[in-house]
Enzyme design. Sequence first.
Site, short mmCIF file in Angstrom:
data_model
loop_
_atom_site.label_atom_id
_atom_site.label_comp_id
_atom_site.label_asym_id
_atom_site.label_seq_id
_atom_site.Cartn_x
_atom_site.Cartn_y
_atom_site.Cartn_z
N LYS A 16 0.82 -1.22 0.00
CA LYS A 16 0.00 0.00 0.00
C LYS A 16 0.85 1.26 0.00
O LYS A 16 0.59 2.18 -0.75
CB LYS A 16 -0.88 0.07 1.26
CG LYS A 16 -1.96 -0.94 1.38
CD LYS A 16 -2.86 -0.64 2.58
CE LYS A 16 -2.15 -0.60 3.92
NZ LYS A 16 -1.58 -1.88 4.35
N ARG A 88 -9.08 1.74 9.51
CA ARG A 88 -8.74 0.36 9.87
C ARG A 88 -9.84 -0.30 10.66
O ARG A 88 -9.74 -1.49 10.97
CB ARG A 88 -7.47 0.37 10.72
CG ARG A 88 -6.19 0.09 9.94
CD ARG A 88 -5.04 0.14 10.94
NE ARG A 88 -3.86 -0.57 10.56
CZ ARG A 88 -2.83 -0.02 9.93
NH1 ARG A 88 -2.87 1.21 9.51
NH2 ARG A 88 -1.75 -0.75 9.69
N ARG A 125 11.52 -6.12 4.40
CA ARG A 125 11.24 -4.68 4.30
C ARG A 125 12.23 -3.87 5.14
O ARG A 125 12.53 -4.20 6.27
CB ARG A 125 9.82 -4.40 4.78
CG ARG A 125 9.50 -2.91 4.82
CD ARG A 125 8.06 -2.63 4.65
NE ARG A 125 7.29 -3.02 5.83
CZ ARG A 125 5.97 -2.88 5.90
NH1 ARG A 125 5.29 -2.41 4.87
NH2 ARG A 125 5.33 -3.25 6.99
N ARG A 157 11.61 -2.06 10.66
CA ARG A 157 10.70 -1.50 11.66
C ARG A 157 10.56 -2.48 12.81
O ARG A 157 10.49 -3.68 12.60
CB ARG A 157 9.31 -1.30 11.02
CG ARG A 157 9.18 -0.01 10.27
CD ARG A 157 7.93 0.05 9.45
NE ARG A 157 6.72 -0.45 10.10
CZ ARG A 157 5.51 -0.39 9.54
NH1 ARG A 157 5.36 0.12 8.33
NH2 ARG A 157 4.47 -0.86 10.17
N ARG A 168 -0.27 -8.54 13.57
CA ARG A 168 -0.82 -7.48 12.70
C ARG A 168 -1.75 -8.08 11.66
O ARG A 168 -2.78 -7.49 11.31
CB ARG A 168 0.31 -6.70 12.04
CG ARG A 168 1.01 -5.76 13.04
CD ARG A 168 2.34 -5.25 12.53
NE ARG A 168 2.21 -4.47 11.32
CZ ARG A 168 3.18 -4.31 10.43
NH1 ARG A 168 4.35 -4.89 10.62
NH2 ARG A 168 2.98 -3.59 9.37
#
Length: 209
Positions: A16, A88, A125, A157, A168
């Site tokens: 996204k 969300r 990532r 992260r 998540r």
Amino acid sequence: MNAGRYVFLGPPGAGKGTQADLVADKLGIPHIATGDMLRDEVARGTDLGRQARAIMEAGDLVPDELVIAMLARRLEDADGFILDGFPRTETQAHALDDLLRDRPLDRVVSLDVPDEEIVRRISGRRVCPNGHVYRIPDHPPRNDMVCDVDGLPVEQRPDDREEVVRNRLAVYRRNTEPLIEFYRQRGLLAEVSGVGTIDEIQHRILDVL
Ligand code: AMP
């Protein structure tokens, strides 16, 4: 001048943020990412940042009222935008309707990626402090671990660790996935496969906006 109002939905790691950045640039509208805004609050040690930090590190959702208030301030001076990471929850979706009132959303893009691909992507990532995103091994920064755009170090992260990613994903399925149906019923939904090259996916998205 396109001042479209778009929401990008999808599980963590669906791409996204990457796609919202590219498409927003192309359309000349801001990319508004509540995750980036919250990370900035944490980095600056604001009241909101102090309230959000542990919640984010566990991969849970920051309370609706805090995120809604933060977004309301940001939307005041934005006509067109791509929203990434908001809404969300159904409460947030209704709040967004209220905030936008007479300038409703034009389209909601749902990026679809299978779970096993998500875990593979998120473990590779890397992000810079300003939110520019890379992926090892297929989209690394040009210079080892330094951001192409601003030269700052790129890192994993804290919430991209595997056990947090699993939480998540569960939070996404439970709280956010129902919004796909919510927006389908309003005739706003476009479902796009998030599997392929960055370019291929960008073209699919531009086709449905
Ligand atoms: P993201 O960068 O979109 O993956 O967001 C990182 C984290 O910020 C999430 O795991 C949540 O803890 C928090 N967050 C971001 N956006 C929201 C939102 N709309 N509602 C609640 N929490 C959020």
